[in-house]
Design a protein around this motif. Structure first.
Motif, PDB file in Angstrom:
ATOM      1  N   GLU A   1       1.490  -1.125   0.023  1.00 24.17           N
ATOM      2  CA  GLU A   1       0.298  -0.032   0.019  1.00 24.17           C
ATOM      3  C   GLU A   1       0.920   1.323   0.346  1.00 24.17           C
ATOM      4  O   GLU A   1       0.614   2.310  -0.277  1.00 24.17           O
ATOM      5  N   LEU A   2       2.661   1.331   0.492  1.00 23.27           N
ATOM      6  CA  LEU A   2       3.191   2.592   0.624  1.00 23.27           C
ATOM      7  C   LEU A   2       3.142   2.551  -1.010  1.00 23.27           C
ATOM      8  O   LEU A   2       3.398   3.781  -1.229  1.00 23.27           O
TER       9      LEU A   2
ATOM     10  N   VAL B   1       1.746   2.078  -3.940  1.00 19.37           N
ATOM     11  CA  VAL B   1       1.222   2.310  -4.341  1.00 19.37           C
ATOM     12  C   VAL B   1       0.314   3.516  -4.261  1.00 19.37           C
ATOM     13  O   VAL B   1      -0.089   4.662  -4.984  1.00 19.37           O
ATOM     14  N   GLU B   2       0.246   3.861  -2.773  1.00 15.55           N
ATOM     15  CA  GLU B   2       0.222   5.964  -2.406  1.00 15.55           C
ATOM     16  C   GLU B   2       1.174   6.510  -2.819  1.00 15.55           C
ATOM     17  O   GLU B   2       0.749   7.324  -3.588  1.00 15.55           O
ATOM     18  N   ALA B   3       2.472   5.731  -2.685  1.00 16.92           N
ATOM     19  CA  ALA B   3       3.979   7.030  -3.644  1.00 16.92           C
ATOM     20  C   ALA B   3       3.380   6.857  -4.661  1.00 16.92           C
ATOM     21  O   ALA B   3       3.912   7.895  -5.934  1.00 16.92           O
TER      22      ALA B   3
ATOM     23  N   ARG C   1       0.028   6.973  -7.049  1.00 13.45           N
ATOM     24  CA  ARG C   1      -0.622   8.118  -6.587  1.00 13.45           C
ATOM     25  C   ARG C   1      -0.319   9.417  -6.796  1.00 13.45           C
ATOM     26  O   ARG C   1      -1.045  10.285  -7.677  1.00 13.45           O
ATOM     27  N   ASP C   2       0.911   9.541  -5.649  1.00 15.05           N
ATOM     28  CA  ASP C   2       1.910  10.818  -6.106  1.00 15.05           C
ATOM     29  C   ASP C   2       2.432  11.960  -6.625  1.00 15.05           C
ATOM     30  O   ASP C   2       2.166  12.681  -7.088  1.00 15.05           O
TER      31      ASP C   2
ATOM     32  N   ASP D   1      -1.759   8.731 -11.590  1.00  9.63           N
ATOM     33  CA  ASP D   1      -2.745   8.038 -10.732  1.00  9.63           C
ATOM     34  C   ASP D   1      -4.004   7.117 -10.904  1.00  9.63           C
ATOM     35  O   ASP D   1      -4.924   6.871 -10.436  1.00  9.63           O
TER      36      ASP D   1
ATOM     37  N   HIS E   1       8.712   5.189   4.251  1.00  8.27           N
ATOM     38  CA  HIS E   1       7.769   5.711   3.027  1.00  8.27           C
ATOM     39  C   HIS E   1       8.494   6.603   1.998  1.00  8.27           C
ATOM     40  O   HIS E   1       8.424   6.768   1.070  1.00  8.27           O
TER      41      HIS E   1
ATOM     42  N   ARG F   1       8.247   5.982  -1.563  1.00  5.34           N
ATOM     43  CA  ARG F   1       8.831   7.696  -2.209  1.00  5.34           C
ATOM     44  C   ARG F   1       9.917   7.034  -3.394  1.00  5.34           C
ATOM     45  O   ARG F   1       9.634   7.548  -4.409  1.00  5.34           O
TER      46      ARG F   1
END
Length: 356
Positions: A14-15, A17-19, A21-22, A27, A319, A323
């Protein structure tokens, strides 16, 4: 576009995927996930024959299945062997969120035309802080003092002169290796008031002088340092760089810290060095065998601080790693040069005539 986020229980999928999307224009990327068992289960070698990767978690079979239709993978420890590359020729790029992608067979990746990126410095702050913590714990006997008090024993004798610890203020500390981690350690040691020596063939005197440290050869560092901390990358050149001969060069009662890689240190001579007092304190976060076996000679040895490979274990590191990997994946997908290429194929990304 299909991307695999192959995480674990530290850098979770999930980290990644979140990174992703940023990242601008990513996205809408279709991300699938795979979760390896590390660190609840130790990492280790994976593969067979001429293609075995180190410090990997998960199986080739699970990774091959998860890579179905995937062009780009973000991971920390997924085992990318020649077998995996052969099974998934559609794979184009891997972003590995660690300082050295030892879980990837880089030669096999080049043969398959797969670009591999890495994430240098992702845990530099965490590892540097931990190294300083190990020094203080070993020099000031913090863990044993805590254990004794919890067991109901008030060890006032630790205040006796012969049992008292040592300060970093005014000490000479030798750093073997002077990359991102070593440079942070040196800066912190300077604030403590220590004199810092550095042994690193890839550091020049101008850089050392600008940082306020002294560049010396390894033998000189060992002879002069009351504390030695290892920060080199593990290579054929550095494997076993500290052994019996090097330990004999240390001042009597010196402290040795290894929070880098177990293979840098020959663990065989350590019990004798502790017994004779050549080593007054030993602090370890990494080992030649992980985890150490039940009959490990240093279990219960005096003046030893031992932790289970935790130097990089901070939430900020997780994190930051995600990134950096997401940034490399985004550069690849935009056809830009990679910031941290790890193999020859990666170095051609974004050059004239090459597209993703």
């Amino acid at each position: 576009m299909r991307v695999l986020a192959a995480g674990d229980h530290f850098v979770a999928p999930e980290l990644f995927v979140e990174a992703l999307r940023d990242q601008p224009d990513l996205d809408t990327v279709e991300a699938t996930t795979l979760t390896a068992s590390w660190p609840t289960e130790p990492f280790g070698p994976v593969g067979s024959g001429d293609s075995v990767v180190e410090e990997a978690s998960g199986t080739e079979e699970d990774l091959i299945a998860a890579l179905d239709g995937v062009r780009v993978c973000l991971t920390q420890m997924a085992p990318f062997t020649a077998r995996v590359f052969d099974a998934r020729p559609e794979l184009e790029m891997i972003a590995v969120c660690r300082g050295g992608p030892v879980n990837v067979d880089l030669a096999a990746a080049d043969r398959a035309g797969v670009a591999v990126a890495q994430a240098p410095g992702r845990n530099a702050a965490a590892a540097a802080e931990f190294a300083i913590g190990l020094m203080l714990a070993a020099l000031r006997r913090i863990p044993v003092g805590d254990a004794e008090l919890r067991a109901g024993r008030w060890r006032g004798d630790f205040y006796a002169y012969d049992e008292a610890g040592l300060e970093l203020d005014g000490a000479t500390v030798g750093l073997v290796g002077y990359g991102a981690i070593g440079r942070i350690v040196a800066r912190v040691l300077g604030a403590f008031g220590a004199t810092v020596l550095v042994a690193d063939p890839y550091t020049d005197t101008a850089t050392a002088a600008a940082d306020g440290v002294e560049l010396v050869d390894l033998d000189d560092l060992l002879v002069r340092s009351s504390v030695v901390s290892l920060h080199a990358r593990l290579t054929d050149e550095t494997r076993g760089i500290i052994g019996a001969r090097e330990l004999d060069l240390l001042p009597h009662g010196a402290a040795l810290v290894n929070s880098a890689r177990g293979g840098l240190l020959d663990y065989g001579p350590l019990p004798e060095a502790l017994r004779t007092g050549r080593l007054g304190a030993l602090a370890l976060d990494v080992y030649d065998v992980e985890p150490p076996p039940p009959d490990w000679p240093l279990h219960g040895a005096p003046n030893v601080v031992a932790t289970p490979h935790l130097a990089g274990a901070t939430r900020q590191t997780a994190h930051r790693a995600a990134r950096i990997a997401a940034g490399e994946a985004a550069r690849y997908l935009r056809g830009e040069r990679l910031a941290h290429p790890a193999n020859e194929t990666a170095r051609t990304v974004g050059t004239v005539g090459v597209t993703s």
